[in-house]
Design an enzyme around this catalytic site. Sequence first.
Site, PDB file in Angstrom:
ATOM      1  N   ASP B  54       0.609  -1.050   0.008  1.00 36.43           N
ATOM      2  CA  ASP B  54      -0.055   0.073   0.147  1.00 36.43           C
ATOM      3  C   ASP B  54       0.871   1.336  -0.098  1.00 36.43           C
ATOM      4  O   ASP B  54       2.078   1.349   0.285  1.00 36.43           O
ATOM      5  CB  ASP B  54      -0.918  -0.050   1.378  1.00 36.43           C
ATOM      6  N   TYR B 113       7.606  -9.754   6.218  1.00 36.24           N
ATOM      7  CA  TYR B 113       7.437  -8.236   6.467  1.00 36.24           C
ATOM      8  C   TYR B 113       7.952  -8.108   8.095  1.00 36.24           C
ATOM      9  O   TYR B 113       8.008  -8.837   8.786  1.00 36.24           O
ATOM     10  CB  TYR B 113       5.923  -8.182   6.657  1.00 36.24           C
TER      11      TYR B 113
END
Lengths: 248, 248
Positions: B54, B113
């Site tokens: 994003d 992540y």
Amino acid sequence: METQRLKLIVAYEGTPFRGWQSQRGGGAVQDVIEAALLDTTGQPIRLHGAGRTDAGVHALAQIAHCDVPRSGIPPAKWRDALNARLPPTLRILRSSPARPKFHARFDARGKIYRYRIWTSDVLPPLEHLRAWHLHGPFDFAALKRAAALLTGRHDFASFAANRGTGPVDTVRTIRSIRILRRGPLLSFRFEGDGFLYKMVRLLTGSILRVAQGKNDLAWMERLLAEPGQSKSSHAAPAHGLYLDRVLY
Amino acid sequence: METQRLKLIVAYEGTPFRGWQSQRGGGAVQDVIEAALLDTTGQPIRLHGAGRTDAGVHALAQIAHCDVPRSGIPPAKWRDALNARLPPTLRILRSSPARPKFHARFDARGKIYRYRIWTSDVLPPLEHLRAWHLHGPFDFAALKRAAALLTGRHDFASFAANRGTGPVDTVRTIRSIRILRRGPLLSFRFEGDGFLYKMVRLLTGSILRVAQGKNDLAWMERLLAEPGQSKSSHAAPAHGLYLDRVLY
């Protein structure tokens, strides 16, 4: 009006500011904090920093002092009062009461600066404007010898830019230059009693010239032995430099 | 025209881009790299990334592939050819030849992540837009239990935002959630076979709700046990998230 002397620990990212020292037209860190002080108190208040940093130079813990009205905000709360009026790239990390004669600049016994150099082919985006991107190969033995040569008490006139303020005492003591290597990151930690204008950047740039074999140690010895007769013109860029700590 | 499949390791600071995936009007990482490919070759070339990130999310090593003309630039040299046309906040760390059927997304076995949280009162300027600023106190025992609860194979429908693309398989395996604390920095390292849309941010935000005592472990257990019946709405902000690595 009764005032209270305040000591501030100030951190900033150097990129968005026109250096520490107040500029005509504003935009320096000092201008921005003084505007926040004016906005908080309705009075012009002068801020005194421990040292000037150039545009682009970062600070992890710059020290400053100022005199604020005694009534009103308690010393420790100035941190939040000012931060509410400052951009996120400039923060007061701590505010505390100082003795009336405390002076951020004149009382400093020393300073620690760090300089970061990224030595691999590609500069990672998160290091952009936070490290000097400089390719090797480097001769690390020569690099260490250059750093050792500069350590100690010397006249550093050859490693200072002119500020246009007449003759100044250019003797300083560098207590230590520590060299750190972690993967492609090479960094220096300079601790000294004080540093002349652009001195850390000139020292770093000159050490790297020797490490790259572009200048030899004799060149550096000459610059030290004949202070100011000729000057190193190899200043490392501002954005790799960090004012780490002020010692009292 | 004969083509050659290229594998790219891509790093970016998330702030200046409109996410990974191509957007109407441009400004996404994919758009910017595709423009550089077009500029280099004179031909429209489609880039395929391992995963969409994003707007605001950073990448240390996103993986992408594309097919470029075989004649001309050698595979390893595409790195420099593209970097010359990209902003410093977006870098190709490496370009290498890939086998013709290599697919950055479909061949990925997993992803790592990281999520960074700054827990002290003041966010240091150099952490601005690089960590989530969240005050404690935190119950670290509850935090660890929440992370342990989420680890393993689960239907994570309650920890996914809808993308408006019909029913999808929402079962994923989180291989590990490592918790690191260093001074005021709290960080998570999530390793899993894949992550749903906004999943890492929703997991992080939900773990922190539990650590703050705002929700209890039973709430998290219910979200896992009744997937999609209700959803966690506590997504941590994009700017603390880093795509660290893609596993093949």
